[in-house]
Design a protein around this motif. Structure first.
Motif, PDB file in Angstrom:
ATOM      1  N   ASP A 240       0.835  -1.209   0.000  1.00 14.08           N
ATOM      2  CA  ASP A 240       0.000   0.000   0.000  1.00 14.08           C
ATOM      3  C   ASP A 240       0.866   1.254   0.000  1.00 14.08           C
ATOM      4  O   ASP A 240       0.606   2.219  -0.726  1.00 14.08           O
ATOM      5  CB  ASP A 240      -0.935   0.007   1.215  1.00 14.08           C
ATOM      6  N   GLU A 241       1.923   1.245   0.822  1.00 16.69           N
ATOM      7  CA  GLU A 241       2.830   2.386   0.886  1.00 16.69           C
ATOM      8  C   GLU A 241       3.564   2.584  -0.439  1.00 16.69           C
ATOM      9  O   GLU A 241       3.714   3.713  -0.927  1.00 16.69           O
ATOM     10  CB  GLU A 241       3.851   2.176   2.015  1.00 16.69           C
ATOM     11  N   LEU A 242       4.004   1.484  -1.036  1.00 15.56           N
ATOM     12  CA  LEU A 242       4.754   1.585  -2.286  1.00 15.56           C
ATOM     13  C   LEU A 242       3.884   2.073  -3.429  1.00 15.56           C
ATOM     14  O   LEU A 242       4.312   2.869  -4.266  1.00 15.56           O
ATOM     15  CB  LEU A 242       5.374   0.223  -2.634  1.00 15.56           C
ATOM     16  N   ARG A 243       2.640   1.605  -3.475  1.00 14.32           N
ATOM     17  CA  ARG A 243       1.732   2.018  -4.547  1.00 14.32           C
ATOM     18  C   ARG A 243       1.332   3.479  -4.415  1.00 14.32           C
ATOM     19  O   ARG A 243       0.889   4.093  -5.379  1.00 14.32           O
ATOM     20  CB  ARG A 243       0.489   1.119  -4.547  1.00 14.32           C
ATOM     21  N   ALA A 244       1.493   4.017  -3.218  1.00 13.90           N
ATOM     22  CA  ALA A 244       1.167   5.426  -2.997  1.00 13.90           C
ATOM     23  C   ALA A 244       2.367   6.342  -3.205  1.00 13.90           C
ATOM     24  O   ALA A 244       2.247   7.565  -3.097  1.00 13.90           O
ATOM     25  CB  ALA A 244       0.608   5.617  -1.580  1.00 13.90           C
ATOM     26  N   ASN A 245       3.505   5.752  -3.514  1.00 17.91           N
ATOM     27  CA  ASN A 245       4.738   6.531  -3.682  1.00 17.91           C
ATOM     28  C   ASN A 245       4.942   6.834  -5.170  1.00 17.91           C
ATOM     29  O   ASN A 245       5.209   5.931  -5.959  1.00 17.91           O
ATOM     30  CB  ASN A 245       5.923   5.718  -3.134  1.00 17.91           C
ATOM     31  N   PRO A 246       4.811   8.088  -5.588  1.00 17.82           N
ATOM     32  CA  PRO A 246       4.905   8.427  -7.017  1.00 17.82           C
ATOM     33  C   PRO A 246       6.217   7.980  -7.665  1.00 17.82           C
ATOM     34  O   PRO A 246       6.220   7.554  -8.822  1.00 17.82           O
ATOM     35  CB  PRO A 246       4.776   9.954  -7.032  1.00 17.82           C
ATOM     36  N   MET A 247       7.315   8.038  -6.917  1.00 19.93           N
ATOM     37  CA  MET A 247       8.601   7.626  -7.478  1.00 19.93           C
ATOM     38  C   MET A 247       8.592   6.131  -7.800  1.00 19.93           C
ATOM     39  O   MET A 247       9.091   5.696  -8.840  1.00 19.93           O
ATOM     40  CB  MET A 247       9.726   7.929  -6.487  1.00 19.93           C
ATOM     41  N   ILE A 248       7.982   5.324  -6.914  1.00 21.15           N
ATOM     42  CA  ILE A 248       7.922   3.878  -7.130  1.00 21.15           C
ATOM     43  C   ILE A 248       6.983   3.554  -8.277  1.00 21.15           C
ATOM     44  O   ILE A 248       7.258   2.700  -9.111  1.00 21.15           O
ATOM     45  CB  ILE A 248       7.467   3.148  -5.849  1.00 21.15           C
ATOM     46  N   VAL A 249       5.857   4.250  -8.318  1.00 21.19           N
ATOM     47  CA  VAL A 249       4.897   4.028  -9.409  1.00 21.19           C
ATOM     48  C   VAL A 249       5.555   4.292 -10.752  1.00 21.19           C
ATOM     49  O   VAL A 249       5.415   3.529 -11.706  1.00 21.19           O
ATOM     50  CB  VAL A 249       3.651   4.921  -9.228  1.00 21.19           C
TER      51      VAL A 249
END
Length: 261
Positions: A240-249
């Motif tokens: 959930d945290e990663l999917r909310a991180n624009p850099m990771i997306v």
């Protein structure tokens, strides 16, 4: 409670000629966790995973396993220390039954020695009975009783993956490296596979380090998830945290968060 790392990767790099595949990577896998490793194609995650598994040594850096420096050790040496790996394509003994496949796993069985068979047959028979019972217990745990006497080569892709998971239960594994377990497995058996990984983790205390392209499976099983891109670790957190991180997306998912919710 203090963080208890079963694997520590310390500033590890890997070069293949002029290609820097992994660049100064550091990460930890906590004992008792199911830790995921993801990243886009070419991120270096498979290279890093292979270094941890002993398939080739790092060009620089250290890998620590259960407090011991294992940098450069071979897979069979790591097996003896309690690190086991499953593969994207299951490596079963096709002309042996599922039960026999499990019984082959424990090393240094007395029955492997002709001297012991001749002069200490009772010792060999006792150990074989113990190994057989352990294998039957594993088969029961994984609910594979209906195929225990089936040749492993005749099993479905998902059943072979379950059998390979069972092989990790035949020895005292301190960590199991799962390599693309979802590959070639239908949805029903994948659900069974995931449920058994969860049970091994929660009920038996197994630690898992998972490399996987199936994001639904990663989201279900793994916390934390480590993200690599361009040979480096760029983030760590739950899905959930990663999917909310624009850099990771941008680096991994390749588009807006909404497209991957």
């Amino acid at each position: 409670m203090a963080f208890d790392a079963v694997i520590e990767v310390r500033s590890v790099s890997k070069r293949f000629g002029g290609l820097l595949a992994v660049n100064q990577c550091s990460l930890e896998v906590e004992r008792g966790s199911i830790t995921g490793l993801i990243g886009p194609n070419g991120a270096g995650k498979s290279t890093l995973f292979n270094m941890v598994a002993g398939n080739f040594p790092p060009s620089s850096g250290e890998i620590i396993f259960d407090g011991q420096d294992i940098t450069g050790l071979k897979p069979h040496e790591l097996f003896k220390l309690g690190m086991l790996r499953t593969f994207q394509i299951a490596h079963e003994f096709s002309n042996m039954t599922a039960l026999e496949n499990l019984m082959m796993v424990p090393g240094d069985q007395p029955g492997e020695s002709l001297t012991t068979l001749w002069f200490q047959p009772k010792k060999a028979a006792t150990r074989e009975a113990e190994v057989r019972q352990k294998a039957l217990d594993v088969i029961d745990f994984l609910k594979l009783g209906h195929v225990k006497n089936e040749l492993a080569g005749n099993l479905s892709g998902g059943q072979k993956k379950l059998l390979e998971l069972g092989r990790t239960m035949m020895v005292d594994a301190k960590i199991v490296l799962l390599d693309e377990v979802a590959a070639g497995v239908n949805k029903t058996l994948l659900n069974d596979l995931a449920a058994n990984i969860e049970r091994m983790n929660k009920e038996l205390g197994y630690t898992f380090f998972v490399i996987e392209h199936d994001m639904d499976l990663i989201a279900r099983l793994c916390d934390p998830v480590i993200v690599m891109a361009q040979g480096e670790v760029i983030a760590k957190g739950n899905m959930d945290e990663l999917r909310a991180n624009p850099m990771i997306v941008e680096a991994y998912f390749g588009g807006p968060v909404e497209a991957h919710a």
